[in-house]
Motif scaffolding. Structure first.
Motif, PDB file in Angstrom:
ATOM      1  N   GLN A  85     -10.746 -59.853  13.920  1.00 15.24           N
ATOM      2  CA  GLN A  85     -11.600 -58.706  14.155  1.00 15.24           C
ATOM      3  C   GLN A  85     -10.870 -57.455  13.689  1.00 15.24           C
ATOM      4  OE1 GLN A  85     -14.646 -58.695  15.168  1.00 15.24           O
ATOM      5  NE2 GLN A  85     -15.010 -56.530  15.606  1.00 15.24           N
ATOM      6  N   LEU A  86     -11.555 -56.662  12.878  1.00 12.70           N
ATOM      7  CA  LEU A  86     -10.968 -55.421  12.411  1.00 12.70           C
ATOM      8  C   LEU A  86     -10.935 -54.423  13.549  1.00 12.70           C
ATOM      9  CD1 LEU A  86     -11.636 -53.706   9.034  1.00 12.70           C
ATOM     10  CD2 LEU A  86     -11.656 -52.364  11.125  1.00 12.70           C
ATOM     11  N   GLN A  87      -9.816 -53.722  13.677  1.00 17.98           N
ATOM     12  CA  GLN A  87      -9.673 -52.701  14.716  1.00 17.98           C
ATOM     13  C   GLN A  87      -9.291 -51.376  14.086  1.00 17.98           C
ATOM     14  OE1 GLN A  87      -6.786 -54.501  17.395  1.00 17.98           O
ATOM     15  NE2 GLN A  87      -8.432 -55.257  18.700  1.00 17.98           N
ATOM     16  N   LEU A  88      -9.792 -50.310  14.689  1.00 19.25           N
ATOM     17  CA  LEU A  88      -9.502 -48.964  14.220  1.00 19.25           C
ATOM     18  C   LEU A  88      -8.757 -48.216  15.318  1.00 19.25           C
ATOM     19  CD1 LEU A  88     -12.974 -48.135  12.621  1.00 19.25           C
ATOM     20  CD2 LEU A  88     -10.874 -48.792  11.439  1.00 19.25           C
ATOM     21  N   GLU A  89      -7.586 -47.707  14.977  1.00 17.84           N
ATOM     22  CA  GLU A  89      -6.776 -46.974  15.938  1.00 17.84           C
ATOM     23  C   GLU A  89      -6.701 -45.515  15.520  1.00 17.84           C
ATOM     24  OE1 GLU A  89      -3.000 -48.660  16.728  1.00 17.84           O
ATOM     25  OE2 GLU A  89      -2.341 -47.026  18.035  1.00 17.84           O
ATOM     26  N   GLU A  90      -7.257 -44.646  16.360  1.00 18.48           N
ATOM     27  CA  GLU A  90      -7.305 -43.222  16.067  1.00 18.48           C
ATOM     28  C   GLU A  90      -6.145 -42.495  16.718  1.00 18.48           C
ATOM     29  OE1 GLU A  90     -12.187 -43.282  16.412  1.00 18.48           O
ATOM     30  OE2 GLU A  90     -10.849 -43.128  18.128  1.00 18.48           O
ATOM     31  N   SER A  91      -5.761 -41.396  16.103  1.00 16.84           N
ATOM     32  CA  SER A  91      -4.772 -40.509  16.717  1.00 16.84           C
ATOM     33  C   SER A  91      -5.089 -39.082  16.297  1.00 16.84           C
ATOM     34  CB  SER A  91      -3.353 -40.905  16.322  1.00 16.84           C
ATOM     35  OG  SER A  91      -3.180 -40.815  14.933  1.00 16.84           O
ATOM     36  N   ALA A 132      -6.772 -48.890  10.101  1.00 16.18           N
ATOM     37  CA  ALA A 132      -7.482 -50.152  10.275  1.00 16.18           C
ATOM     38  C   ALA A 132      -6.492 -51.302  10.217  1.00 16.18           C
ATOM     39  CB  ALA A 132      -8.535 -50.313   9.207  1.00 16.18           C
ATOM     40  N   SER A 133      -6.712 -52.283  11.082  1.00 19.95           N
ATOM     41  CA  SER A 133      -5.823 -53.448  11.092  1.00 19.95           C
ATOM     42  C   SER A 133      -6.572 -54.670  11.587  1.00 19.95           C
ATOM     43  CB  SER A 133      -4.617 -53.189  11.992  1.00 19.95           C
ATOM     44  OG  SER A 133      -5.028 -53.015  13.332  1.00 19.95           O
ATOM     45  N   GLY A 134      -5.956 -55.872  11.339  1.00 18.53           N
ATOM     46  CA  GLY A 134      -6.530 -57.084  11.889  1.00 18.53           C
ATOM     47  C   GLY A 134      -7.383 -57.845  10.907  1.00 18.53           C
ATOM     48  N   GLY A 135      -6.858 -58.922  10.357  1.00 18.41           N
ATOM     49  CA  GLY A 135      -7.667 -59.766   9.512  1.00 18.41           C
ATOM     50  C   GLY A 135      -7.646 -59.390   8.055  1.00 18.41           C
ATOM     51  N   ASP A 136      -8.311 -60.192   7.274  1.00 24.39           N
ATOM     52  CA  ASP A 136      -8.366 -60.028   5.819  1.00 24.39           C
ATOM     53  C   ASP A 136      -9.691 -59.396   5.451  1.00 24.39           C
ATOM     54  OD1 ASP A 136      -8.417 -62.292   2.967  1.00 24.39           O
ATOM     55  OD2 ASP A 136      -8.003 -60.153   3.147  1.00 24.39           O
ATOM     56  N   PHE A 137      -9.682 -58.074   5.346  1.00 28.73           N
ATOM     57  CA  PHE A 137     -10.890 -57.337   5.070  1.00 28.73           C
ATOM     58  C   PHE A 137     -10.774 -56.589   3.762  1.00 28.73           C
ATOM     59  CE2 PHE A 137     -13.240 -57.724   9.013  1.00 28.73           C
ATOM     60  CZ  PHE A 137     -12.270 -58.091   9.918  1.00 28.73           C
ATOM     61  N   ASN A 138     -11.910 -56.383   3.131  1.00 31.66           N
ATOM     62  CA  ASN A 138     -11.997 -55.510   1.972  1.00 31.66           C
ATOM     63  C   ASN A 138     -12.734 -54.261   2.437  1.00 31.66           C
ATOM     64  OD1 ASN A 138     -12.914 -54.132  -0.376  1.00 31.66           O
ATOM     65  ND2 ASN A 138     -12.518 -55.972  -1.554  1.00 31.66           N
ATOM     66  N   ALA A 192     -16.555 -52.545   6.013  1.00 34.98           N
ATOM     67  CA  ALA A 192     -15.651 -53.507   5.406  1.00 34.98           C
ATOM     68  C   ALA A 192     -16.333 -54.849   5.240  1.00 34.98           C
ATOM     69  CB  ALA A 192     -14.405 -53.667   6.277  1.00 34.98           C
ATOM     70  N   ARG A 193     -15.841 -55.590   4.254  1.00 37.74           N
ATOM     71  CA  ARG A 193     -16.364 -56.925   3.980  1.00 37.74           C
ATOM     72  C   ARG A 193     -15.283 -57.967   4.262  1.00 37.74           C
ATOM     73  NH1 ARG A 193     -16.728 -56.784  -1.119  1.00 37.74           N
ATOM     74  NH2 ARG A 193     -15.184 -58.364  -1.690  1.00 37.74           N
TER      75      ARG A 193
END
Length: 119
Positions: A1-7, A24-30, A99-100
């Motif tokens: 699962q793609l995750q977005l971490e804001e600061s 963005a992090s987590g997994g193989d996304f385009n 993202a894909r």
């Protein structure tokens, strides 16, 4: 699962500046599109600015000339530099990503970060 971490975000006086970042992090996304939306109390969520992976940007008229969206594709990170802030910029700012993964394209959202501009 793609995750977005804001600061970033916080409280600033009118005319001041703030910067936001989102990784963005987590997994193989385009990842194609990244950017920012905002939602003020009692209002619908609205576009602030987005940027595609080729650097094309789109921003709301209300922030043009004051906010700048940028992106580091290698780090899957999007930034928002906000200058000349106004009280009407006060809102929760949400990181957004399109993202894909394999054949499925989806939209992802961060948890939001508060930006408050005092007059």
């Amino acid at each position: 699962q793609l995750q977005l971490e804001e600061s970033g975000g916080g409280l600033v006086q009118a005319g001041g500046s703030l910067s936001l970042s989102c990784a963005a992090s987590g997994g193989d996304f385009n990842i194609n599109r990244m950017g920012w939306y905002r939602q003020a109390p009692g209002k619908v969520r609205e576009l602030v600015a987005v940027i595609t992976n080729d650097g094309t940007t789109n921003s709301a008229d209300s922030v043009k000339g004051r906010f700048t969206v940028s992106r580091d594709n290698a780090k899957n990170t999007v930034y928002l530099q906000m200058n000349s802030l106004k009280p009407e910029d006060t809102a929760v700012y949400y990181c957004y990503c399109r993202a894909r993964r394999r054949i499925l394209t989806s939209a992802y959202w961060g948890q939001g970060t508060q930006v408050t501009v005092s007059s």
